[in-house]
Design a protein around this motif. Sequence first.
Motif: not given
Length: 383
Positions: A250-260
Amino acid sequence: MRGHIGLLRQGAKVIPFFPPDLFEADRQALLDLLYDVGTDEEQRFILGRRTAEFEDLLCRTTGAAHVIACSSGTGGLNLAVQALGIGPGDEVIVPAFCCQPVASSVANAGATPVFADVDPHTMVIDPDNVAELITDRTRAVMPAHIFSIMADMPRINKVARAHGIKVIEDAAVAQGAVLDGVPSGRWGDIGVFSLFQVKSFGTVGEGGVVLTDDATTAQAVRMLRNHGQDGVHRFLHHMVGQNNRFDEIIAAFQLHRHDGFAGRLERRARIADYYSERLVPLADRGVLAPPAGRNGRCYYVYALLVEQREELRAWLAEKGVGTHVYYPRPLPAQPAFSAFAPTGRDLPGARHASDHNLAIPIWPHLTDAQVEYVADSICEFFT
């Protein structure tokens, strides 16, 4: 946002309230991240370096001194209540119209949730009623941001400071919202976000975040989320804690999505602006739209107050537009909280909100044509 609506199938839910494809654009990224975490030499699946990176990112973007990621928004409220030492004999003032964790987090600690009424328009907790309910047993107030608007945090904080009580800010639905230049989650002694999938910064499962500027509180929350351990000495338990840890995937996924995130939030805000432009004129038809504007606004849900709610809802279903009714009973009217229901005290704002709220689609990948169709369908009902 005007444009060609196109042909929409009569009677089919072509515009669902909860879209099934919130993360479709991130499908391959999620699979890649799952592989990366699963094959990492560390073999660390909870509270690893990705969680630490995610917490650091939210510290930078919110300005909070400490961010602690946990297993859910509900878990965050549980941690906040316990970290403040709230327990049997204590009272916490919570909104009577809200999602149930505001009350369960208090009751599960052995304390008493005291239900305050809400504003009949904004549906957020009424600061004046909060002030009236404070006793010598009151330890905290837990305002919650609801749907389209943040609670009146300046007034809540003024009341809390005057009485020496803590503020637990339930910002579960409001990540990214800003009131008077201060981000949500940053007004209280402790703030809590939810990462549940349909939230504005939702994820592919569960997750939550606790924010605070107080180092002692942050240390307590960090230990409590991991069975009371300090993160250095395993199996040394300083406190009676919880299993409330954060997942590395979940942490990795939220890091990925944060820019958007900012772009998705702006899209939600523009949809809300358009709905308000179209629906505010229906006030004389028994439709009360959320207060327009951007200051202190959340874009998680766009909820109307409608006198003819069931009739409008049936009409929209025929038109293929999904809707949702939140909290059809105030919390004191729920069987789980009957023991805490106030006697001899009415809660008209909460009852009105439960009886009349109707939420319409506002997810960020709605097209302009779909947004226009939703508004047109509502206006058509009244003409």
